[in-house]
Design a protein around this motif. Structure first.
Motif, PDB file in Angstrom:
ATOM      1  N   ILE A  11       0.851  -1.186   0.000  1.00 54.55           N
ATOM      2  CA  ILE A  11       0.000   0.000   0.000  1.00 54.55           C
ATOM      3  C   ILE A  11       0.888   1.237   0.000  1.00 54.55           C
ATOM      4  O   ILE A  11       1.816   1.340   0.815  1.00 54.55           O
ATOM      5  CB  ILE A  11      -0.923  -0.005   1.246  1.00 54.55           C
ATOM      6  CG1 ILE A  11      -1.804  -1.261   1.230  1.00 54.55           C
ATOM      7  CG2 ILE A  11      -1.769   1.257   1.295  1.00 54.55           C
ATOM      8  CD1 ILE A  11      -2.503  -1.534   2.551  1.00 54.55           C
ATOM      9  N   HIS A  12       0.585   2.165  -0.912  1.00 56.28           N
ATOM     10  CA  HIS A  12       1.340   3.416  -1.012  1.00 56.28           C
ATOM     11  C   HIS A  12       0.443   4.583  -0.645  1.00 56.28           C
ATOM     12  O   HIS A  12      -0.763   4.546  -0.871  1.00 56.28           O
ATOM     13  CB  HIS A  12       1.838   3.637  -2.437  1.00 56.28           C
ATOM     14  CG  HIS A  12       2.820   2.613  -2.890  1.00 56.28           C
ATOM     15  ND1 HIS A  12       3.431   2.697  -4.119  1.00 56.28           N
ATOM     16  CD2 HIS A  12       3.315   1.488  -2.321  1.00 56.28           C
ATOM     17  CE1 HIS A  12       4.247   1.660  -4.281  1.00 56.28           C
ATOM     18  NE2 HIS A  12       4.179   0.916  -3.196  1.00 56.28           N
ATOM     19  N   GLN A  13       1.056   5.607  -0.140  1.00 56.80           N
ATOM     20  CA  GLN A  13       0.373   6.865   0.152  1.00 56.80           C
ATOM     21  C   GLN A  13       1.298   7.951  -0.378  1.00 56.80           C
ATOM     22  O   GLN A  13       2.431   8.081   0.101  1.00 56.80           O
ATOM     23  CB  GLN A  13       0.157   6.957   1.660  1.00 56.80           C
ATOM     24  CG  GLN A  13      -0.765   7.999   2.197  1.00 56.80           C
ATOM     25  CD  GLN A  13      -2.226   7.786   1.964  1.00 56.80           C
ATOM     26  OE1 GLN A  13      -2.698   8.032   0.867  1.00 56.80           O
ATOM     27  NE2 GLN A  13      -2.968   7.393   2.980  1.00 56.80           N
ATOM     28  N   ALA A  14       0.884   8.694  -1.386  1.00 58.33           N
ATOM     29  CA  ALA A  14       1.701   9.753  -1.994  1.00 58.33           C
ATOM     30  C   ALA A  14       3.086   9.230  -2.385  1.00 58.33           C
ATOM     31  O   ALA A  14       4.110   9.765  -1.970  1.00 58.33           O
ATOM     32  CB  ALA A  14       1.816  10.949  -1.056  1.00 58.33           C
ATOM     33  N   GLU A  15       3.094   8.153  -3.170  1.00 59.58           N
ATOM     34  CA  GLU A  15       4.334   7.569  -3.708  1.00 59.58           C
ATOM     35  C   GLU A  15       5.239   6.901  -2.668  1.00 59.58           C
ATOM     36  O   GLU A  15       6.299   6.404  -2.991  1.00 59.58           O
ATOM     37  CB  GLU A  15       5.161   8.629  -4.469  1.00 59.58           C
ATOM     38  CG  GLU A  15       4.404   9.381  -5.543  1.00 59.58           C
ATOM     39  CD  GLU A  15       4.026   8.514  -6.729  1.00 59.58           C
ATOM     40  OE1 GLU A  15       4.829   7.656  -7.129  1.00 59.58           O
ATOM     41  OE2 GLU A  15       2.906   8.684  -7.225  1.00 59.58           O
ATOM     42  N   GLN A  16       4.847   6.908  -1.429  1.00 60.61           N
ATOM     43  CA  GLN A  16       5.652   6.302  -0.362  1.00 60.61           C
ATOM     44  C   GLN A  16       5.010   4.985   0.078  1.00 60.61           C
ATOM     45  O   GLN A  16       3.790   4.901   0.229  1.00 60.61           O
ATOM     46  CB  GLN A  16       5.743   7.258   0.823  1.00 60.61           C
ATOM     47  CG  GLN A  16       6.626   6.759   1.939  1.00 60.61           C
ATOM     48  CD  GLN A  16       6.758   7.787   3.062  1.00 60.61           C
ATOM     49  OE1 GLN A  16       6.270   8.898   2.965  1.00 60.61           O
ATOM     50  NE2 GLN A  16       7.420   7.395   4.117  1.00 60.61           N
ATOM     51  N   ILE A  17       5.838   3.973   0.282  1.00 59.41           N
ATOM     52  CA  ILE A  17       5.321   2.693   0.757  1.00 59.41           C
ATOM     53  C   ILE A  17       4.884   2.852   2.215  1.00 59.41           C
ATOM     54  O   ILE A  17       5.669   3.247   3.065  1.00 59.41           O
ATOM     55  CB  ILE A  17       6.384   1.573   0.647  1.00 59.41           C
ATOM     56  CG1 ILE A  17       6.753   1.342  -0.817  1.00 59.41           C
ATOM     57  CG2 ILE A  17       5.864   0.282   1.267  1.00 59.41           C
ATOM     58  CD1 ILE A  17       7.917   0.383  -1.010  1.00 59.41           C
ATOM     59  N   VAL A  18       3.616   2.543   2.474  1.00 61.10           N
ATOM     60  CA  VAL A  18       3.072   2.639   3.825  1.00 61.10           C
ATOM     61  C   VAL A  18       3.071   1.262   4.480  1.00 61.10           C
ATOM     62  O   VAL A  18       3.443   1.116   5.636  1.00 61.10           O
ATOM     63  CB  VAL A  18       1.639   3.221   3.800  1.00 61.10           C
ATOM     64  CG1 VAL A  18       1.029   3.229   5.181  1.00 61.10           C
ATOM     65  CG2 VAL A  18       1.643   4.614   3.206  1.00 61.10           C
ATOM     66  N   LEU A  19       2.633   0.257   3.737  1.00 58.65           N
ATOM     67  CA  LEU A  19       2.610  -1.120   4.216  1.00 58.65           C
ATOM     68  C   LEU A  19       3.117  -2.036   3.118  1.00 58.65           C
ATOM     69  O   LEU A  19       2.842  -1.818   1.941  1.00 58.65           O
ATOM     70  CB  LEU A  19       1.191  -1.537   4.626  1.00 58.65           C
ATOM     71  CG  LEU A  19       0.600  -0.841   5.841  1.00 58.65           C
ATOM     72  CD1 LEU A  19      -0.884  -1.149   5.959  1.00 58.65           C
ATOM     73  CD2 LEU A  19       1.320  -1.268   7.101  1.00 58.65           C
ATOM     74  N   LYS A  20       3.816  -3.078   3.536  1.00 61.02           N
ATOM     75  CA  LYS A  20       4.403  -4.014   2.590  1.00 61.02           C
ATOM     76  C   LYS A  20       4.192  -5.433   3.113  1.00 61.02           C
ATOM     77  O   LYS A  20       4.214  -5.659   4.320  1.00 61.02           O
ATOM     78  CB  LYS A  20       5.903  -3.709   2.463  1.00 61.02           C
ATOM     79  CG  LYS A  20       6.613  -4.424   1.370  1.00 61.02           C
ATOM     80  CD  LYS A  20       8.052  -3.921   1.289  1.00 61.02           C
ATOM     81  CE  LYS A  20       8.778  -4.671   0.192  1.00 61.02           C
ATOM     82  NZ  LYS A  20      10.128  -4.180   0.029  1.00 61.02           N
ATOM     83  N   ASP A  21       3.981  -6.369   2.194  1.00 54.67           N
ATOM     84  CA  ASP A  21       3.802  -7.784   2.547  1.00 54.67           C
ATOM     85  C   ASP A  21       2.641  -7.999   3.524  1.00 54.67           C
ATOM     86  O   ASP A  21       2.774  -8.743   4.500  1.00 54.67           O
ATOM     87  CB  ASP A  21       5.090  -8.376   3.117  1.00 54.67           C
ATOM     88  CG  ASP A  21       6.225  -8.357   2.113  1.00 54.67           C
ATOM     89  OD1 ASP A  21       5.945  -8.540   0.910  1.00 54.67           O
ATOM     90  OD2 ASP A  21       7.381  -8.157   2.520  1.00 54.67           O
ATOM     91  N   VAL A  22       1.519  -7.356   3.259  1.00 50.07           N
ATOM     92  CA  VAL A  22       0.328  -7.545   4.097  1.00 50.07           C
ATOM     93  C   VAL A  22      -0.351  -8.843   3.669  1.00 50.07           C
ATOM     94  O   VAL A  22      -0.708  -9.008   2.508  1.00 50.07           O
ATOM     95  CB  VAL A  22      -0.659  -6.363   3.967  1.00 50.07           C
ATOM     96  CG1 VAL A  22      -1.925  -6.620   4.776  1.00 50.07           C
ATOM     97  CG2 VAL A  22       0.017  -5.065   4.397  1.00 50.07           C
ATOM     98  N   ASN A  23      -0.496  -9.755   4.612  1.00 48.59           N
ATOM     99  CA  ASN A  23      -1.154 -11.027   4.380  1.00 48.59           C
ATOM    100  C   ASN A  23      -2.182 -11.223   5.484  1.00 48.59           C
ATOM    101  O   ASN A  23      -1.816 -11.298   6.652  1.00 48.59           O
ATOM    102  CB  ASN A  23      -0.143 -12.175   4.407  1.00 48.59           C
ATOM    103  CG  ASN A  23       0.805 -12.110   3.236  1.00 48.59           C
ATOM    104  OD1 ASN A  23       0.439 -12.437   2.114  1.00 48.59           O
ATOM    105  ND2 ASN A  23       2.028 -11.644   3.484  1.00 48.59           N
TER     106      ASN A  23
END
Length: 146
Positions: A11-23
Motif C-alpha cells: 500500500i502506497h500513500q503519496a508515492e511512499q510505501i506505507v505497508l508491505k507484505d500484508v497477508n
C-alpha cells in the motif's frame, strides 16, 4: 466465508510505501482489533478495504471484489455491503438523527418507502429510537457514532 483476503499486498500513500507484505484472511464472524503507533498504516489499510486507497501490489479481495481490478462504478456496491464506522461521523449538524440516517439511504438510491421502514428499525438497533428527533449536538459522542 472469506470476507477479506490479502496476499503480499503493498500500500502506497503519496508515492511512499506505507505497508508491505500484508497477508490477512478474515472469515465471517471473526472479531479483529487493529492497533499500532500513529502513522503505522492503520487508516491506510482500512481505506484499501473500502476502495478509497488503491492496492499498489499483491492480491486483494474483499467480499469477492478484486481490489486490483475493481472499477470506480463498482465501489458503491462494495461499500453498501460493508459496515464502516468513521472516526469523523460526518453528521449533518442541522438534521435530526432520523434525517441523517435517511439521507445516507437516499444517496444510495433507497426508495422513500424503504427509508420510512428502515430508519426507525436502524435507530432502534443502535439504541437511538427515542432520540430520532435529536440533532447531532444533542447527542453524546457515542450516540453520534452509533
Amino acid at each position: 466465508m472469506l470476507l477479506i483476503d490479502y496476499k503480499n499486498v503493498e500500500i502506497h500513500q503519496a508515492e511512499q510505501i506505507v505497508l508491505k507484505d500484508v497477508n490477512i484472511e478474515v472469515e465471517a464472524g471473526e472479531l479483529l482489533y487493529l492497533f499500532g503507533r500513529v502513522g503505522s498504516g492503520k487508516s491506510s489499510f482500512l481505506k484499501t478495504i473500502y476502495g478509497a486507497l488503491p492496492i499498489a501490489d499483491g492480491e486483494a479481495k474483499v467480499l469477492d471484489y478484486d481490489l486490483k481490478k475493481i472499477r470506480r462504478r463498482q465501489l458503491p456496491y462494495l461499500r453498501r455491503r460493508l459496515g464502516i464506522v468513521f472516526q469523523d461521523f460526518r453528521l449533518i449538524p442541522n438534521m435530526s438523527a432520523y434525517d441523517n440516517v435517511a439521507f445516507a439511504l437516499r444517496v444510495t438510491n433507497v426508495s422513500a418507502k424503504e427509508i420510512k421502514r428502515k430508519v426507525p428499525y436502524m435507530l432502534s438497533l443502535v439504541g437511538l429510537a427515542s432520540k430520532s428527533k435529536c440533532k447531532p449536538d444533542e447527542l453524546s459522542g457515542g450516540e453520534q457514532q452509533r
